[in-house]
Scaffold this motif. Structure first.
Motif, PDB file in Angstrom:
ATOM      1  N   ARG A  59       0.828  -1.209   0.000  1.00 53.60           N
ATOM      2  CA  ARG A  59       0.000   0.000   0.000  1.00 53.60           C
ATOM      3  C   ARG A  59       0.865   1.263   0.000  1.00 53.60           C
ATOM      4  N   LEU A  60       1.899   1.261   0.826  1.00 50.06           N
ATOM      5  CA  LEU A  60       2.743   2.451   0.916  1.00 50.06           C
ATOM      6  C   LEU A  60       3.552   2.657  -0.353  1.00 50.06           C
ATOM      7  N   ARG A  61       3.966   1.581  -0.993  1.00 48.35           N
ATOM      8  CA  ARG A  61       4.677   1.720  -2.268  1.00 48.35           C
ATOM      9  C   ARG A  61       3.770   2.381  -3.312  1.00 48.35           C
ATOM     10  N   ALA A  62       2.526   1.938  -3.375  1.00 43.60           N
ATOM     11  CA  ALA A  62       1.565   2.552  -4.292  1.00 43.60           C
ATOM     12  C   ALA A  62       1.317   4.007  -3.912  1.00 43.60           C
ATOM     13  N   ALA A  63       1.242   4.270  -2.615  1.00 41.83           N
ATOM     14  CA  ALA A  63       0.994   5.630  -2.138  1.00 41.83           C
ATOM     15  C   ALA A  63       2.124   6.572  -2.528  1.00 41.83           C
ATOM     16  N   LEU A  64       3.362   6.106  -2.473  1.00 40.31           N
ATOM     17  CA  LEU A  64       4.497   6.965  -2.812  1.00 40.31           C
ATOM     18  C   LEU A  64       4.411   7.469  -4.246  1.00 40.31           C
ATOM     19  N   HIS A  65       3.952   6.630  -5.148  1.00 39.18           N
ATOM     20  CA  HIS A  65       3.802   7.058  -6.540  1.00 39.18           C
ATOM     21  C   HIS A  65       2.766   8.176  -6.655  1.00 39.18           C
ATOM     22  N   LEU A  66       1.668   8.018  -5.947  1.00 39.07           N
ATOM     23  CA  LEU A  66       0.621   9.044  -5.975  1.00 39.07           C
ATOM     24  C   LEU A  66       1.070  10.330  -5.298  1.00 39.07           C
ATOM     25  N   LEU A  67       1.748  10.198  -4.175  1.00 44.60           N
ATOM     26  CA  LEU A  67       2.240  11.382  -3.470  1.00 44.60           C
ATOM     27  C   LEU A  67       3.270  12.133  -4.313  1.00 44.60           C
ATOM     28  N   ALA A  68       4.097  11.397  -5.042  1.00 49.62           N
ATOM     29  CA  ALA A  68       5.101  12.026  -5.904  1.00 49.62           C
ATOM     30  C   ALA A  68       4.444  12.808  -7.042  1.00 49.62           C
ATOM     31  N   GLU A  69       3.216  12.449  -7.374  1.00 48.31           N
ATOM     32  CA  GLU A  69       2.447  13.178  -8.389  1.00 48.31           C
ATOM     33  C   GLU A  69       1.676  14.348  -7.778  1.00 48.31           C
ATOM     34  N   SER A  70       1.969  14.659  -6.536  1.00 49.19           N
ATOM     35  CA  SER A  70       1.342  15.763  -5.786  1.00 49.19           C
ATOM     36  C   SER A  70      -0.143  15.556  -5.519  1.00 49.19           C
ATOM     37  N   VAL A 127      -4.914  10.001  -1.625  1.00 44.85           N
ATOM     38  CA  VAL A 127      -3.975   8.880  -1.629  1.00 44.85           C
ATOM     39  C   VAL A 127      -4.398   7.838  -0.602  1.00 44.85           C
ATOM     40  N   ALA A 128      -4.753   8.291   0.592  1.00 48.73           N
ATOM     41  CA  ALA A 128      -5.159   7.373   1.658  1.00 48.73           C
ATOM     42  C   ALA A 128      -6.320   6.494   1.206  1.00 48.73           C
ATOM     43  N   HIS A 129      -7.312   7.099   0.619  1.00 50.37           N
ATOM     44  CA  HIS A 129      -8.476   6.336   0.170  1.00 50.37           C
ATOM     45  C   HIS A 129      -8.131   5.454  -1.028  1.00 50.37           C
ATOM     46  N   ARG A 146       4.057   6.665   9.077  1.00 47.91           N
ATOM     47  CA  ARG A 146       5.051   7.010  10.110  1.00 47.91           C
ATOM     48  C   ARG A 146       5.593   5.772  10.814  1.00 47.91           C
ATOM     49  N   ARG A 147       4.714   4.830  11.115  1.00 49.52           N
ATOM     50  CA  ARG A 147       5.124   3.605  11.794  1.00 49.52           C
ATOM     51  C   ARG A 147       6.096   2.791  10.924  1.00 49.52           C
ATOM     52  N   THR A 148       5.859   2.787   9.635  1.00 49.04           N
ATOM     53  CA  THR A 148       6.669   1.977   8.717  1.00 49.04           C
ATOM     54  C   THR A 148       7.928   2.698   8.261  1.00 49.04           C
ATOM     55  N   VAL A 149       7.788   3.960   7.897  1.00 49.59           N
ATOM     56  CA  VAL A 149       8.899   4.711   7.301  1.00 49.59           C
ATOM     57  C   VAL A 149       9.668   5.517   8.342  1.00 49.59           C
TER      58      VAL A 149
END
Length: 59
Positions: A11-22, A28-30, A45-48
């Protein structure tokens, strides 16, 4: 690695791509399956070890 931990990492790997796209954190969470942005931020925060913004800014 446990199933829960593996799922969180994916999930976080997928989220990073979306966050990098601003994309906004709430979107992103949803998109990656979290019920609330705060649940996503807690898992991030817990993971990274830092917030998404600091992580993407290299800090």
């Amino acid at each position: 690695m446990s199933f829960d931990r593996r799922r969180t990492h994916l999930r976080l790997r997928a989220a990073l791509h979306l966050l990098a796209e601003s994309q906004p954190v709430s979107r992103v969470a949803h998109a990656v399956g979290y019920a609330t942005p705060s649940a996503f931020l807690a898992a991030f925060r817990r993971t990274v070890g830092t917030s998404p913004k600091r992580y993407l800014n290299g800090g």
